[in-house]
Write a protein that holds these residues in place. Structure first.
Motif, PDB file in Angstrom:
ATOM      1  N   GLN A 195       0.709  -1.054  -0.062  1.00 14.10           N
ATOM      2  CA  GLN A 195       0.023  -0.106   0.019  1.00 14.10           C
ATOM      3  C   GLN A 195       0.820   1.171   0.092  1.00 14.10           C
ATOM      4  OE1 GLN A 195      -3.342  -0.079  -0.524  1.00 14.10           O
ATOM      5  NE2 GLN A 195      -3.427   2.185  -0.557  1.00 14.10           N
ATOM      6  N   LYS A 196       2.064   1.188   0.769  1.00 20.55           N
ATOM      7  CA  LYS A 196       2.909   2.292   0.749  1.00 20.55           C
ATOM      8  C   LYS A 196       3.617   2.571  -0.680  1.00 20.55           C
ATOM      9  CE  LYS A 196       2.629   2.773   5.281  1.00 20.55           C
ATOM     10  NZ  LYS A 196       1.912   4.028   5.888  1.00 20.55           N
ATOM     11  N   PHE A 197       3.767   1.689  -1.473  1.00 17.08           N
ATOM     12  CA  PHE A 197       4.304   1.908  -2.965  1.00 17.08           C
ATOM     13  C   PHE A 197       3.150   2.721  -3.834  1.00 17.08           C
ATOM     14  CE2 PHE A 197       7.093  -2.080  -1.900  1.00 17.08           C
ATOM     15  CZ  PHE A 197       8.180  -1.242  -2.092  1.00 17.08           C
ATOM     16  N   LEU A 198       1.983   2.058  -3.362  1.00 17.69           N
ATOM     17  CA  LEU A 198       0.897   2.639  -4.235  1.00 17.69           C
ATOM     18  C   LEU A 198       0.452   4.240  -3.929  1.00 17.69           C
ATOM     19  CD1 LEU A 198      -1.590  -0.588  -4.359  1.00 17.69           C
ATOM     20  CD2 LEU A 198      -0.103   0.452  -6.177  1.00 17.69           C
ATOM     21  N   GLU A 199       0.908   4.515  -2.841  1.00 17.79           N
ATOM     22  CA  GLU A 199       0.446   5.832  -2.431  1.00 17.79           C
ATOM     23  C   GLU A 199       1.592   6.799  -2.670  1.00 17.79           C
ATOM     24  OE1 GLU A 199      -0.063   5.215   1.835  1.00 17.79           O
ATOM     25  OE2 GLU A 199      -2.248   4.559   1.469  1.00 17.79           O
ATOM     26  N   ALA A 200       3.079   6.451  -2.645  1.00 21.15           N
ATOM     27  CA  ALA A 200       4.127   7.074  -2.866  1.00 21.15           C
ATOM     28  C   ALA A 200       4.156   8.427  -3.666  1.00 21.15           C
ATOM     29  CB  ALA A 200       5.275   6.157  -2.838  1.00 21.15           C
ATOM     30  N   ASP A 201       4.613   9.529  -3.477  1.00 26.98           N
ATOM     31  CA  ASP A 201       5.083  10.628  -4.482  1.00 26.98           C
ATOM     32  C   ASP A 201       6.217  10.388  -5.011  1.00 26.98           C
ATOM     33  OD1 ASP A 201       2.377  11.897  -3.582  1.00 26.98           O
ATOM     34  OD2 ASP A 201       3.525  12.265  -1.814  1.00 26.98           O
ATOM     35  N   VAL A 202       7.308   9.998  -4.313  1.00 28.71           N
ATOM     36  CA  VAL A 202       8.535   9.930  -4.646  1.00 28.71           C
ATOM     37  C   VAL A 202       9.119   8.511  -4.318  1.00 28.71           C
ATOM     38  CG1 VAL A 202      10.891  10.883  -4.154  1.00 28.71           C
ATOM     39  CG2 VAL A 202       8.974  12.412  -4.563  1.00 28.71           C
ATOM     40  N   GLY A 203      10.273   8.170  -5.262  1.00 31.07           N
ATOM     41  CA  GLY A 203      10.818   6.773  -4.871  1.00 31.07           C
ATOM     42  C   GLY A 203      12.236   7.267  -4.612  1.00 31.07           C
ATOM     43  N   ILE A 204      13.106   6.550  -3.629  1.00 29.33           N
ATOM     44  CA  ILE A 204      14.426   7.010  -3.540  1.00 29.33           C
ATOM     45  C   ILE A 204      15.262   5.691  -3.298  1.00 29.33           C
ATOM     46  CG2 ILE A 204      16.422   7.852  -2.056  1.00 29.33           C
ATOM     47  CD1 ILE A 204      14.365   9.951  -1.226  1.00 29.33           C
ATOM     48  N   THR A 205      15.940   5.423  -4.245  1.00 30.74           N
ATOM     49  CA  THR A 205      16.917   4.221  -4.439  1.00 30.74           C
ATOM     50  C   THR A 205      18.527   4.576  -4.169  1.00 30.74           C
ATOM     51  OG1 THR A 205      17.459   4.313  -6.516  1.00 30.74           O
ATOM     52  CG2 THR A 205      15.463   3.390  -6.094  1.00 30.74           C
ATOM     53  N   GLY A 206      19.216   3.477  -4.125  1.00 29.53           N
ATOM     54  CA  GLY A 206      20.501   3.574  -3.880  1.00 29.53           C
ATOM     55  C   GLY A 206      21.037   3.224  -5.367  1.00 29.53           C
ATOM     56  N   CYS A 207      22.312   2.846  -5.654  1.00 32.32           N
ATOM     57  CA  CYS A 207      22.822   2.383  -6.910  1.00 32.32           C
ATOM     58  C   CYS A 207      24.185   1.701  -6.635  1.00 32.32           C
ATOM     59  CB  CYS A 207      23.162   3.820  -7.490  1.00 32.32           C
ATOM     60  SG  CYS A 207      24.311   3.336  -9.095  1.00 32.32           S
ATOM     61  N   PRO A 233       6.459   5.456  -8.203  1.00 30.98           N
ATOM     62  CA  PRO A 233       6.122   6.809  -7.776  1.00 30.98           C
ATOM     63  C   PRO A 233       6.663   7.519  -9.407  1.00 30.98           C
ATOM     64  CG  PRO A 233       7.522   5.624  -6.231  1.00 30.98           C
ATOM     65  CD  PRO A 233       7.309   4.639  -7.213  1.00 30.98           C
ATOM     66  N   LYS A 234       5.898   8.710  -9.360  1.00 28.86           N
ATOM     67  CA  LYS A 234       6.093   9.374 -10.530  1.00 28.86           C
ATOM     68  C   LYS A 234       7.784  10.132 -10.525  1.00 28.86           C
ATOM     69  CE  LYS A 234       1.401  10.666 -11.592  1.00 28.86           C
ATOM     70  NZ  LYS A 234       1.640   9.966 -12.730  1.00 28.86           N
ATOM     71  N   THR A 235       8.445  10.390  -9.690  1.00 26.86           N
ATOM     72  CA  THR A 235       9.677  10.813  -9.456  1.00 26.86           C
ATOM     73  C   THR A 235      10.702  10.049  -8.626  1.00 26.86           C
ATOM     74  OG1 THR A 235       8.759  13.193  -9.308  1.00 26.86           O
ATOM     75  CG2 THR A 235      10.920  12.926  -8.491  1.00 26.86           C
ATOM     76  N   GLN A 236      11.758   9.712  -9.447  1.00 26.15           N
ATOM     77  CA  GLN A 236      12.691   8.834  -8.738  1.00 26.15           C
ATOM     78  C   GLN A 236      13.933   9.516  -8.470  1.00 26.15           C
ATOM     79  OE1 GLN A 236      14.325   5.474 -11.093  1.00 26.15           O
ATOM     80  NE2 GLN A 236      15.753   4.809  -9.501  1.00 26.15           N
ATOM     81  N   ILE A 237      14.624   9.305  -7.435  1.00 27.90           N
ATOM     82  CA  ILE A 237      15.967   9.852  -6.956  1.00 27.90           C
ATOM     83  C   ILE A 237      16.688   8.754  -6.723  1.00 27.90           C
ATOM     84  CG2 ILE A 237      17.174  11.472  -5.548  1.00 27.90           C
ATOM     85  CD1 ILE A 237      14.310  12.959  -4.689  1.00 27.90           C
ATOM     86  N   ALA A 238      18.007   8.574  -7.223  1.00 30.23           N
ATOM     87  CA  ALA A 238      18.900   7.707  -7.127  1.00 30.23           C
ATOM     88  C   ALA A 238      20.083   8.446  -6.344  1.00 30.23           C
ATOM     89  CB  ALA A 238      19.502   7.082  -8.187  1.00 30.23           C
ATOM     90  N   VAL A 239      20.776   7.564  -5.401  1.00 32.65           N
ATOM     91  CA  VAL A 239      21.783   8.388  -4.686  1.00 32.65           C
ATOM     92  C   VAL A 239      23.022   7.283  -4.911  1.00 32.65           C
ATOM     93  CG1 VAL A 239      22.561   9.406  -2.514  1.00 32.65           C
ATOM     94  CG2 VAL A 239      20.124   9.428  -2.988  1.00 32.65           C
ATOM     95  N   MET A 240      24.328   7.768  -5.139  1.00 35.38           N
ATOM     96  CA  MET A 240      25.477   6.818  -5.112  1.00 35.38           C
ATOM     97  C   MET A 240      26.604   7.483  -4.641  1.00 35.38           C
ATOM     98  SD  MET A 240      26.175   7.162  -9.422  1.00 35.38           S
ATOM     99  CE  MET A 240      28.063   6.968  -9.317  1.00 35.38           C
TER     100      MET A 240
END
Length: 475
Positions: A195-207, A233-240
């Motif tokens: 449910q959290k995935f479906l509600e999320a505005d932004v997704g943040i991942t590593g790399c 989510p419509k916006t993804q931020i990846a951090v490396m």
């Protein structure tokens, strides 16, 4: 959370670790299992040492030409419609991420496992900005709902908890009503997280690795949460970290094979994904993609005597063979990076003032060096740290006195012989029923953990025996 996970003194942290019998049992069991699985998985590649050499060559080549590959990565990401930001400090990195989130008026954020986001204190910054941030890796999620308990392992962050402890946390925080079976616990967590995935505005991942010639990132996960974090989510931020880059997919394939086998003893983990900005006409992927490349001290390591530490691919294999980690656990290191690699890179990123003890938390047995899939000479780097710490006079007065005394003693054969003759009388003063049980303050800790079952006095000393042999009186 930040690089530092515990403000207590090192001695207090290690005492807690040694006294935690469950944690020590869990770590020992995991080490034994992962060692066997890693060896089995490695043999399927054929000549494992040849693969290690190739992995080392790839990492060293990339670090030597890091400026070129980072520029190539940036050009290709921007050409595909993505955004890339180079952050010199952790504050710059977390501020950029916060600004992106605020600009999207985002409140609900899902995040996959990433050590570098912990390093830059991203979670703290976003929570202070009013965001509802959820860790989606099962181990990290367990730690989050248990009041942000720090991770104790690079790959298995909740290694120090058993199923009963996890059940208690789920019952108190999630309203769980089932038993302690792993299947039911995981099923309950999955239902909450879906449910959290479906509600999320932004997704943040590593790399795990950025692929320079493609303008893309590579994620390696066991649970698929990284894919869902990036895709829904419509916006993804990846951090490396800026060193986590490969030239092409060919090098990525080599390192992924080394990573999966070294980390969890599998030929490949469940999800090996390459992703990035969504190309025109593609239906999958985020509408907006950001890649944050973090320096935070790495450029100072680059080209230094510790340059090889940047070869690390965060597999955690060195933790799985380390006898010190086996006995004190991950929390004793006081850093998000525990184990031998943590003892090397934490002082580089956080400084000797807070972490001067870590390089000494090693037996220097070299097992970490032997197991590293990219051939980092970890035990040699720990020695270099120790040398630097001594040169900078960061050791205590007692330590410096002991080393000077040892230097004087070991450089003089006659003095050494005289001291040896005092060994038997001295040991009898500290012994009871043939075992050493007491001693001056400097050796009390040693006496407390050593099980000395041998009598303290032999029939004759080695030096006496040698003299008799040389004199021909002993056959």
């Amino acid at each position: 959370m930040s690089l530092k996970t515990d403000k207590r003194e090192f001695g207090e942290r290690t005492a807690d670790g040694i006294g935690n019998t469950f944690m020590r049992s869990a770590v020992s069991s995991a080490q034994d299992s992962l060692k066997t699985r890693r060896l089995t998985a490695a043999t399927t590649l054929g000549d494992w040492e040849a693969w290690r050499l190739v992995g080392q060559t790839i990492r060293q080549h990339t670090l030597k030409n890091l400026d070129f590959y980072l520029n190539q990565l940036a050009d290709n990401i921007e050409a595909r419609g993505g955004h890339i930001y180079f952050a010199a400090t952790k504050e710059e990195a977390s501020s950029y991420i916060r600004d992106v989130v605020v600009s999207k008026q985002a409140r609900k954020i899902v995040k996959s496992k990433s050590m570098v986001t912990e390093e830059i204190e991203m979670n703290k910054v976003l929570i202070e900005a009013g965001c509802d941030l959820i860790e989606t890796d099962l181990g990290e999620y367990i730690l989050q709902i248990d009041d942000w308990d720090p991770p104790s392992h690079i790959v298995a962050p909740a290694l120090h908890k058993d199923r009963n402890q996890i059940k208690r946390v789920f019952t108190e925080k999630l309203g769980y009503t089932g038993d302690e079976s792993p299947e039911k616990l995981a099923r309950h967590a999955r239902a909450v997280l879906r449910q959290k995935f479906l509600e999320a505005d932004v997704g943040i991942t590593g790399c795990n690795f950025a692929v320079a010639n493609m303008g893309a990132i590579n994620l390696v996960t066991n649970e698929g949460n990284g894919d869902l974090t990036a895709a829904i989510p419509k916006t993804q931020i990846a951090v490396m970290g800026m060193e986590r880059i490969v030239p092409t997919m060919e090098e990525m394939e080599v390192l992924d094979n080394l990573l999966c086998r070294s980390a969890v003893g599998q030929k490949l983990t469940s999800y090996i994904t390459v992703m990035g900005p969504k190309a025109p006409g593609e239906s999958d992927g985020p509408d907006e993609f950001h890649l944050v490349v973090v320096d935070n001290g790495r450029s100072e390591i680059l080209g230094s005597e510790f340059n090889e530490a940047l070869q690390c691919i965060r597999c955690g294999a060195c933790l799985n063979v380390c006898p010190i980690y086996r006995h004190i656990g991950g929390h004793a290191y006081g850093s998000i990076y525990p184990g031998p690699i943590g003892a090397v890179i934490t002082p580089l990123l956080g400084g000797y003032d807070d972490y001067k003890e870590l390089p000494f938390a090693s037996s220097l047995c070299g097992a970490c060096t032997d197991v590293c899939p990219v051939k980092i000479p970890l035990h040699e780097q720990l020695i270099m740290h120790r040398q630097n710490i001594v040169k900078e006079k960061r050791t205590g007065a007692a330590d410096r006195f002991q080393m000077k005394a040892a230097s004087r003693l070991l450089s003089s054969p006659s003095l050494f012989g005289k001291v040896l003759r005092l060994a038997n009388p001295g040991s009898r003063m500290m012994s009871k029923h043939g075992r050493i049980v007491r001693g001056p303050r400097l050796i009390q800790g040693w006496v407390g953990v050593r099980d000395l079952n041998q009598p303290v006095k032999q029939a004759d000393s080695f030096r006496t025996w040698m003299k008799e042999r040389q004199g021909g009186t002993k056959q």
